[in-house]
Design an enzyme around this catalytic site. Structure first.
Site, PDB file in Angstrom:
ATOM      1  N   PHE B 244       0.478  -1.254  -0.433  1.00  0.00           N
ATOM      2  CA  PHE B 244      -0.098  -0.275   0.091  1.00  0.00           C
ATOM      3  C   PHE B 244       0.784   1.170  -0.050  1.00  0.00           C
ATOM      4  O   PHE B 244       0.487   2.732   0.605  1.00  0.00           O
ATOM      5  CB  PHE B 244      -0.893  -0.084   1.433  1.00  0.00           C
ATOM      6  N   ILE B 470       2.127  -7.895  -3.854  1.00  0.00           N
ATOM      7  CA  ILE B 470       2.136  -7.526  -3.378  1.00  0.00           C
ATOM      8  C   ILE B 470       1.001  -7.785  -2.709  1.00  0.00           C
ATOM      9  O   ILE B 470       0.230  -7.270  -1.684  1.00  0.00           O
ATOM     10  CB  ILE B 470       2.651  -6.328  -3.478  1.00  0.00           C
ATOM     11  N   LEU B 616      -7.947  -8.399 -16.733  1.00  0.00           N
ATOM     12  CA  LEU B 616      -7.129  -9.234 -17.007  1.00  0.00           C
ATOM     13  C   LEU B 616      -6.865 -10.586 -16.569  1.00  0.00           C
ATOM     14  O   LEU B 616      -7.244 -11.809 -16.769  1.00  0.00           O
ATOM     15  CB  LEU B 616      -5.324  -8.655 -16.252  1.00  0.00           C
ATOM     16  N   THR B 620      -9.203 -11.275  -9.680  1.00  0.00           N
ATOM     17  CA  THR B 620      -8.224 -10.130  -8.733  1.00  0.00           C
ATOM     18  C   THR B 620      -8.884  -9.074  -9.374  1.00  0.00           C
ATOM     19  O   THR B 620      -8.355  -8.223  -8.093  1.00  0.00           O
ATOM     20  CB  THR B 620      -6.831 -10.269  -9.825  1.00  0.00           C
ATOM     21  N   GLN B 624      -8.839  -5.591  -6.458  1.00  0.00           N
ATOM     22  CA  GLN B 624      -8.759  -4.815  -6.182  1.00  0.00           C
ATOM     23  C   GLN B 624      -9.466  -3.956  -5.700  1.00  0.00           C
ATOM     24  O   GLN B 624     -10.243  -2.495  -5.109  1.00  0.00           O
ATOM     25  CB  GLN B 624      -7.352  -3.813  -6.769  1.00  0.00           C
ATOM     26  N   LYS B 687      -5.142  -0.374 -17.319  1.00  0.00           N
ATOM     27  CA  LYS B 687      -4.748   0.497 -17.437  1.00  0.00           C
ATOM     28  C   LYS B 687      -4.573   0.366 -15.745  1.00  0.00           C
ATOM     29  O   LYS B 687      -4.194  -0.798 -15.170  1.00  0.00           O
ATOM     30  CB  LYS B 687      -5.772   1.796 -16.982  1.00  0.00           C
ATOM     31  N   GLY B 688      -4.237   1.019 -14.494  1.00  0.00           N
ATOM     32  CA  GLY B 688      -3.937   0.832 -13.456  1.00  0.00           C
ATOM     33  C   GLY B 688      -5.731   0.806 -12.318  1.00  0.00           C
ATOM     34  O   GLY B 688      -6.822   1.160 -12.771  1.00  0.00           O
ATOM     35  N   GLU B 691      -6.349   1.446  -7.844  1.00  0.00           N
ATOM     36  CA  GLU B 691      -5.881   2.908  -6.807  1.00  0.00           C
ATOM     37  C   GLU B 691      -7.797   2.421  -6.580  1.00  0.00           C
ATOM     38  O   GLU B 691      -8.028   3.753  -5.915  1.00  0.00           O
ATOM     39  CB  GLU B 691      -4.714   3.497  -6.616  1.00  0.00           C
TER      40      GLU B 691
END
Ligand code: FAD
Ligand code: SF4
Lengths: 327, 729
Positions: B244, B470, B616, B620, B624, B687-688, B691
């Protein structure tokens, strides 16, 4: 953690003998003591393990009450059929505390003796009169959101953090204590002390005294409520809590046993609060009057000022809930 | 052989969609999940290393000054104590994320209460811990260290400053305006695994098992701190129990373990205590933020202002980037944005999950709710009306923009009632019930990454990179990408991570891990496919691979003829970054209950809809999202670092007193994954996501509190005391 000697007390007499020594502490579940030892808040040279001394049962007493062994776990106590049926306020108070894992390990005796969660008490590099007499109180003028509003002294404003003892105070339970001078019973309401000039003295246990059990009186019935206000729904100590045993007869209070947590260095039981309700029909004005009496001498320290209105409102909520339909 | 690919143009070929294995995006369980839940996955401190001594950090008990003497004799005679280390190379803070240089060294100079100043090494952990508490240290204290961010003259951050048009004028002329000031308290990462390292020397070669997020930067940081060559260092972080942001840069225990191991000629393990992790690693800065919104009578923004004050230690480059998404989320031609940093002597401020948006978005989205009420339109509609055509500050198009879809799909899935929104319309017993919503945005980051893919002669594959997992699922998604490209069941793909012997990945941070390292694996696999296609005699574009075979039935093992085929993929973000504004977007919806008497707030249900490029792995990815939403609950209601006003020390430094949400606080959470392909984001169109799930969610809760009980709060977290203070009678 300071290196220590571990001794399993072979008998109650021996346990008393061992813990009479200045440097020895009894260990039961260890959920509070070991944490404090890791932080070097507690630094006993010896631990006397009392776990095998046998007072772990929950038994009926001759007067129709219930005797809770000091070594019975919080979980065993909270789920015991008679506790659930006859003393629901106690079951609920226990279940409102800590987490299931902790309650599985925590004992009733250890719970009564748990120490404050004051941030300055648990940090040995900060001043604290309770941990190190005369070093000052870090919390006054510090971060004191959890701290007491009743019965404080200029030496210490810490709270007793537990839940179970608040319900025990409302129920009028007694702690059974054994020491080299014999046995004695102390009402839970009188077990914990106010900080005064000796904040390091938290309860009436004398050196060598061990709690062996808690006696509950014969069931009193009534509507029993344990209300705990906290910042998250589990695993948080009470900001304010109320244990209430309420009965109405002919629309008027005939029983009002009330005790409060999160307000003081001990579970707070002010007999005047319940008394002002007796014989009266429930009303908002009456609840306010009870709160006025409770909070007459309340004093905040900035960050914890909110506890004054919060205690008032929580008492209001509990009384309203207990008398629902009657008001 | 390394294949370098620099992305200068969007890639809208969506090649992965044409692959035949059909595993990408599937909700496969984590490859390493079983090892983790059965306790057999080794974390940093758990490697059995012979003759390992134990080190415990000693921390300062003053706020600012100098250590004038350390009396070693005070502990050297204690049982088991081997050494006291106070080497000038020890670090007093952790490195900031991607710093790529040593963090501040020189433990004699004290800058904050609780700063590491020495290390005590002993035969056992208990001996070292006891001795660390007994070490006699003398200081020369410098009084008057500033501690209150509001009581010092702050420094401006020029690169964050925007003056566009005339906001004051726009505010004065506006049909509706909002001018509100919010505060947020500091946050801790509070990862489950504490910071830990075991250092071991073999001659001049150093191996460190540590808990770190970005080995590619950490090796440089460590080499510089120890003044040695990177070639002589090996860092291993195969499993990381949560980061984190707190493990982005090397922290104090890594350097201390290495120095101590050298000094005593034995391996040394240093594990920070829970309290030390809280007190020495990284805090998210508290913030004060002023939001100004000017709108016309339809609620369309004509002016937008966001000014923030954050804090950090003197000399630290990091300033909580509160305004990051404010620069582009909504329109408004008159703009005023400003970020200032107060220099104070609390522990280091740095990255904590979603730096910037985690606290910037909840305030902006709270202010938007106030505006929606003033304009008298539904808050979802207000957002829809203010989605800009292009970046409102820079002359750039968006690479893709899913905010409108997320708002609509989220509202639909949640059952959002777009009728009139007056507070206090629903009560059950003591509880007021209400709903709220907010937009989500998190800038898209991407980084250079390398990975080696080996297609083995036996028809299995191996992926190697120093990238870390992580807890997010990196092992699994890389097996899926390689499996999809090479036509293999992911079970046939062995993924080796977290070891600097492997090619340099991007590290886990800034939500860029999956897209960056996934692209490197993609690049490597693509070249392997070209080699295979050559063998078959067709072009790579038409090569179909699945279940270890080509479409015409030739097996990979036959094609390889007993040889391994290895390629290193090197992905580099190119000029494309200057051509687009790229971001993940989303929307949050929450239903909460607020107790009329006690001010306690409980979230009943929450839903987030997110567009973050290619999914993806649906499992998972969902993890997130719901993890992010859980953090949103913490930001909204419970999490707050409390500092002593007199010496600046962090007081609530354990998991009992720093309140992350517990299971009972986390209700029914739903995540809607809004499909998207963003060709400008990465060659794999991803993309991300790590967060985005917490960038604004707290405002959905805050807005729901208002809708429920009429208490409009401007201070996070909204604890019972604060709710009560704002509660109407
Ligand atoms: C994270 C956390 C959260 C918690 N939250 C709550 C909460 O919300 N509400 C709540 O009520 N409690 C809470 N607790 C406290 C918990 O209930 C106590 O730790 C537990 O009850 C102590 O019992 P124990 O048997 O483990 O005591 P120990 O740790 O073994 O002992 C505690 C003290 O009691 C003394 N002692 C123990 N038994 C006896 C005896 N029979 N006679 C005399 N002295 C004795 C010991 O010497 C020691 O000083 C929490 C604890 C933790 C760690
Ligand atoms: S309130 Fe009591 S326990 Fe806390 S610092 Fe003051 S003296 Fe110590």
């Amino acid at each position: 953690m300071r290196p220590f000697q571990y001794t399993r007390a072979p008998s109650l007499t021996e346990a008393s003998h061992l813990t009479a020594g200045e440097d020895t502490l009894a260990i039961a579940g260890g959920t509070n003591l070991l944490d404090l030892m890791k932080l070097q808040v507690e630094t006993p040279g010896q631990l006397a393990d009392i776990n095998r001394l046998g007072f772990a049962d929950i038994e009926n007493t001759d007067d129709g009450g219930l005797r809770l062994g000091a070594l019975a776990t919080n979980t065993e106590t909270a789920v015991h059929p008679r506790v659930r049926a006859d003393y629901p306020v106690l079951s609920r108070a226990i279940l409102a505390g800590a987490t299931q894992q902790l309650r599985n390990k925590a004992t009733n005796g250890g719970n009564l003796c748990q120490r404050t969660r004051c941030f300055y008490f648990t940090n040995i590099d900060q001043p604290c009169n309770k941990r190190k007499p005369g070093s000052g109180c870090g919390a006054i003028d510090g971060v004191a959101k959890l701290h007491a509003i009743l019965g404080t002294s200029d030496q210490c404003i810490a709270t007793y953090p537990g839940d179970m003892a608040v319900a025990l105070s409302a129920l009028g339970a007694e702690a059974r204590i054994s020491g080299d001078k014999g046995e004695r019973n102390v009402p839970v309401r009188d077990f914990h002390c106010l900080p005064g000039d000796t904040p390091w003295i938290e309860n009436v246990l004398e050196p060598g005294e061990v709690i062996t059990g808690i006696a509950l009186p014969a069931p009193v019935g009534g509507t029993q409520i344990y209300r705990k206000v906290r910042e998250r729904s589990s695993y948080a100590f009470a900001l304010v809590s109320v244990a209430a045993i309420i009965e109405l007869t002919d629309g008027k209070f005939s029983r009002a046993d009330l005790a409060f947590g999160g307000l003081a260095h001990k579970p707070w039981h002010d007999p005047r609060v319940g008394k002002c309700l007796l014989g009266q029909p429930p009303s908002d004005a009456l609840f306010d009057k009870a709160a006025d009496i409770l909070l007459e001498d309340a004093r905040g320290f900035g960050e914890n000022d909110f506890k004054i209105p919060l205690a008032r409102r929580t008492l209001h909520s509990v009384l309203a809930q207990a008398t629902e339909g009657a008001a | 052989m390394t294949v370098h690919f620099k992305q200068d143009e969007p890639d809208n070929s969506n090649r992965l969609d044409g692959m035949k294995q059909g595993v990408l995006g599937e909700p496969l369980p984590r490859i390493e999940g079983l090892a983790k839940v059965t306790g057999t996955a080794p974390y940093a401190a758990e490697y059995p290393i012979e003759n390992c001594a134990e080190g415990v950090l000693v921390t300062s008990t003053i706020t600012r000054g100098k250590v004038t003497s350390i009396d070693r004799r005070s502990v050297l005679s204690m049982p088991g104590v081997i050494a006291v280390v106070d080497d000038e190379k020890m670090c007093t803070r952790a490195a900031q994320g991607t710093a790529n240089e040593a963090p501040t060294q020189g433990p004699k100079q004290v800058c904050y209460w609780g700063q590491p100043i020495a290390l005590v090494v002993a035969e056992t952990f208990e001996q070292a811990r006891d001795a660390a508490k007994h070490l006699k240290v003398e200081y020369r204290e410098e009084d008057g260290a500033p501690l209150d961010p509001n009581a010092v003259e702050p420094e401006g951050q020029e690169d964050e400053t925007v003056h566009q048009g005339d906001l004051a004028h726009a505010m004065a002329e506006a049909a509706h305006n909002v001018d509100v000031t919010y505060t947020t308290k500091g946050h801790a990462s509070a990862a489950m695994e504490p910071h830990a390292a075991i250092a071991q020397w073999d001659g001049d070669k150093l191996t460190v098992h540590a808990s770190l997020q970005m080995l590619n930067y950490n090796i440089t940081e460590l080499a510089e701190a120890l003044d040695m060559e990177e070639e002589n260092i090996r860092l291993v972080s195969r499993f990381v129990g949560g980061g984190f942001g707190s493990k982005l840069g090397i922290s104090e225990e890594v350097v201390a373990a290495a120095l101590a191991a050298k000094q005593i000629g034995r391996p040394v393990r240093v594990v920070q205590s829970r309290q030390q992790v809280f007190q020495t690693v990284m805090r998210r800065s508290e913030t004060t933020q002023r939001l100004r919104l000017a709108a016309d009578s339809d609620g369309k923004l004509t002016g937008f202002g966001h000014e923030a004050l954050v804090s950090n230690l003197p000399g630290e480059s990091f300033a909580e980037p509160v305004l990051q998404s404010s620069h582009f989320l909504y329109g408004g031609e008159n703009r005023e944005l400003m970020l200032k940093v107060a220099r104070i002597h609390r522990m280091t401020a740095g990255s904590v999950r979603a730096p910037g948006e985690a606290v910037g978005m909840p305030t902006l989205e709270g202010a938007m709710d106030v505006l929606a009420e003033k304009v008298g339109i539904d808050p979802v509609e207000l957002r829809l009306r203010n989605i800009p055509e292009q970046d409102p500050e820079e002359d750039l198009p968006f690479s893709s923009h899913k905010l409108a879809d997320c708002l609509k799909q989220g509202a639909e899935a949640f059952g959002w009632d777009n009728g009139p929104r007056k507070p206090r319309r629903r009560r059950e017993g003591e509880w007021w019930i209400g709903t709220g919503m907010a937009s989500a945005a998190r800038v898209h980051n991407i980084a250079e990454a390398k990975a080696r893919v080996t297609l083995k002669a036996d028809g299995t594959a191996l992926v190697e990179t120093d990238m870390t997992d992580i807890g997010t699922g990196t092992y699994t998604i890389l097996a899926q990408i390689a499996g999809e490209m090479l036509g293999l069941d992911p079970k046939q793909v062995l993924v080796e991570l977290g070891d600097t012997r492997h090619p340099r990945g991007p590290g886990s941070g800034g939500s860029w891990g999956a897209a960056s390292i996934g692209s490197a694996v993609y690049v490597a696999c693509k070249v392997i496919r070209e080699e295979l296609a050559k063998k078959v005699g067709i072009s790579e574009e038409v090569l179909e691979l699945s279940e270890g075979k080509t479409a015409t039935g030739e097996s990979l093992t036959d094609l390889l003829e007993g040889n391994d085929l290895a390629r290193e993929g090197h992905y580099e973000p190119g000029d494309i970054e200057d051509d687009y504004t790229a971001s993940g977007f989303g929307a949050f919806f929450a239903e909460v209950r607020v107790n009329h008497y006690t001010g306690e707030t409980r979230v009943d249900r929450m839903l987030g809809a997110f567009g973050f490029g290619r999914v993806l792995n649906a499992k998972t990815a969902r993890s997130q999202c719901i993890g992010g939403i859980t953090w949103s609950i913490g930001v909204a209601l419970t999490e707050a670092l409390e500092f002593d006003p007199r010496d600046g020390h962090l007081v609530n430094c354990d998991l009992a007193e720093y309140h992350v949400p517990v299971h009972r606080d986390v209700p029914d959470i739903e995540a809607v994954l809004v499909e998207e392909r963003d060709g400008a984001a990465s060659p794999i169109q991803a993309k991300g996501i790590g967060e985005l799930g917490m960038c604004g969610g707290a405002a959905a809760i805050a807005n729901a509190i208002y809708n429920a009980c009429g208490a409009r709060l401007y201070d996070y977290p909204m604890t019972p005391d604060r709710v009560l203070a704002a509660m109407p009678d």
